[in-house]
Motif scaffolding. Structure first.
Motif, short mmCIF file in Angstrom:
data_model
loop_
_atom_site.label_atom_id
_atom_site.label_comp_id
_atom_site.label_asym_id
_atom_site.label_seq_id
_atom_site.Cartn_x
_atom_site.Cartn_y
_atom_site.Cartn_z
N LEU A 221 64.70 -0.03 63.44
CA LEU A 221 65.02 0.87 64.54
C LEU A 221 64.71 2.33 64.26
N LYS A 222 64.62 2.72 63.00
CA LYS A 222 64.42 4.14 62.68
C LYS A 222 63.10 4.67 63.24
N PRO A 223 61.94 4.07 62.93
CA PRO A 223 60.70 4.57 63.55
C PRO A 223 60.65 4.31 65.05
N TYR A 224 61.33 3.24 65.49
CA TYR A 224 61.34 2.93 66.92
C TYR A 224 62.02 4.04 67.71
N PHE A 225 63.18 4.50 67.25
CA PHE A 225 63.89 5.58 67.95
C PHE A 225 63.12 6.90 67.86
N LYS A 226 62.39 7.10 66.78
CA LYS A 226 61.57 8.31 66.69
C LYS A 226 60.46 8.29 67.73
N ILE A 227 59.86 7.12 67.93
CA ILE A 227 58.84 6.97 68.97
C ILE A 227 59.44 7.20 70.34
N LEU A 228 60.65 6.67 70.57
CA LEU A 228 61.32 6.89 71.86
C LEU A 228 61.63 8.36 72.09
N SER A 229 61.92 9.11 71.03
CA SER A 229 62.17 10.55 71.19
C SER A 229 60.90 11.27 71.64
N TYR A 230 59.74 10.87 71.11
CA TYR A 230 58.48 11.45 71.57
C TYR A 230 58.22 11.07 73.03
N GLU A 231 58.51 9.82 73.37
CA GLU A 231 58.31 9.37 74.73
C GLU A 231 59.16 10.17 75.71
N LEU A 232 60.44 10.36 75.35
CA LEU A 232 61.34 11.12 76.22
C LEU A 232 60.86 12.55 76.38
N ARG A 233 60.38 13.15 75.29
CA ARG A 233 59.91 14.54 75.36
C ARG A 233 58.70 14.68 76.27
N TYR A 234 57.74 13.77 76.13
CA TYR A 234 56.53 13.88 76.94
C TYR A 234 56.77 13.47 78.39
N ARG A 235 57.67 12.51 78.61
CA ARG A 235 58.03 12.17 79.99
C ARG A 235 58.69 13.37 80.68
N THR A 236 59.67 13.98 80.00
CA THR A 236 60.40 15.11 80.58
C THR A 236 59.48 16.29 80.82
N THR A 237 58.62 16.59 79.85
CA THR A 237 57.69 17.71 80.00
C THR A 237 56.78 17.50 81.19
N ARG A 238 56.33 16.26 81.38
CA ARG A 238 55.44 15.96 82.51
C ARG A 238 56.15 16.19 83.84
N PHE A 239 57.44 15.80 83.92
CA PHE A 239 58.18 15.99 85.16
C PHE A 239 58.43 17.46 85.45
N LEU A 240 58.66 18.26 84.41
CA LEU A 240 58.99 19.66 84.62
C LEU A 240 57.78 20.54 84.87
N THR A 241 56.61 20.13 84.42
CA THR A 241 55.43 20.99 84.50
C THR A 241 54.39 20.51 85.51
N HIS A 242 54.51 19.32 86.05
CA HIS A 242 53.53 18.79 87.00
C HIS A 242 54.27 18.25 88.21
N ARG A 243 54.09 18.89 89.35
CA ARG A 243 54.87 18.57 90.53
C ARG A 243 54.54 17.20 91.11
N GLU A 244 53.34 16.65 90.83
CA GLU A 244 52.97 15.38 91.43
C GLU A 244 53.89 14.25 90.98
N ASN A 245 54.50 14.38 89.80
CA ASN A 245 55.45 13.36 89.35
C ASN A 245 56.67 13.29 90.27
N LEU A 246 57.24 14.45 90.57
CA LEU A 246 58.41 14.48 91.46
C LEU A 246 58.02 14.13 92.89
N ASP A 247 56.79 14.47 93.31
CA ASP A 247 56.33 14.11 94.64
C ASP A 247 56.34 12.60 94.84
#
Length: 265
Positions: free
Chosen positions: A209-235
């Motif tokens: 689970l250790k590397p798995y959760f680290k990968i999930l942390s990257y996923e969460l960061r890039y998902r969140t960044t995409r929602f905050l910086t690109h309006r088409e996601n929220l559209d």
């Protein structure tokens, strides 16, 4: 004998304007220009707001104007359930139109994440690559690379079910056009650092689970960044959120109102 006169006419070519090739529309422009998507999004939004008004304010739908007649409503509870079913149907219809954009948005943020140094890093001076993608190369891919019979290697980040995360490898093997190979690595079963010293491949017998959760942390960061910086996601996502929120508010309207009263009192 008289000489025959030959008439020669010279026609100057008509100058033509340079025709510029049509520029391909960006994803945001294509979403804004999609009339079918906009119509389904507007209808889903309106019906969701009406159900919210009924759930929170006790609003009543008295009548509806049609092209032929006016329809009066007497069973208000029945109208609310009708709107609830309409939202569920409209969400399915909206998904039919939005599905291609879901795929493009997913491809955009996952490829950006896979270009992060944690997943892939290229050293220009040494001409070598490292990172998680390189460490998890399948055996068959490493053999093709060693034999110099590999080309066109591509990687894709895949999410399956709720917690399933994989990296999919595709590459061409052989001489000439060759043939396509593919392999999938389960990111929940990456071996620990101690085991990697002996074998850097994926283990099949236990979950790490250790590397798995680290990968999930990257996923969460890039998902969140995409929602905050690109309006088409929220559209694309906002109509789903509004529809689900209106359904939940209708089902749990009493509990939500009591909770709001507790905050305001």
């Amino acid at each position: 004998m008289a000489d025959n006169a030959v008439k020669v006419s010279i026609v100057a070519p008509i100058p033509t304007a340079d025709v510029e090739p049509e520029k391909s529309l960006t994803l945001t422009q294509r979403i804004d220009a999609d009339e079918g998507l906009k119509a389904k999004r507007k209808l889903l939004t309106v019906v969701s707001l009406i159900l919210l008004a009924i759930a929170f304010s006790g609003a009543k739908v008295v009548e509806a104007n049609t092209f032929i007649m006016k329809i009066s409503f007497t069973n208000q509870n029945g109208i609310a359930y009708l709107l609830l079913l309409s939202i569920a149907f409209l969400m399915i219809r909206y998904y039919n139109y939005a599905r291609p954009y879901h795929d493009e948005l997913y491809e955009a943020w996952t490829q950006r994440m896979l270009n992060d140094d944690y997943f892939h890093r290229y050293h220009e001076e040494a001409g070598e690559s490292d990172g998680l993608i390189h460490d998890l190369y399948p055996n068959s891919l490493e053999v093709d690379i060693y034999q110099q019979s590999c080309s066109g290697t591509k990687t894709k980040y895949s999410c399956s079910h709720l917690f399933g995360r994989h990296i999919e490898y595709t590459w061409m093997s052989g001489v000439g056009s060759g043939y396509e190979n593919w392999a999938t690595v389960n990111l929940m079963r990456i071996k620990s650092e101690e085991t990697k010293k002996e074998d850097k491949k994926v283990t099949k017998n236990r979950v790490n689970l250790k590397p798995y959760f680290k990968i999930l942390s990257y996923e969460l960061r890039y998902r969140t960044t995409r929602f905050l910086t690109h309006r088409e996601n929220l559209d694309i996502i906002a109509p789903y959120l509004l529809g689900c929120f209106s359904i939940l508010c209708f089902i749990f309207s009493k509990e939500i109102i009591e909770l709001l009263k507790g905050f305001t009192s």
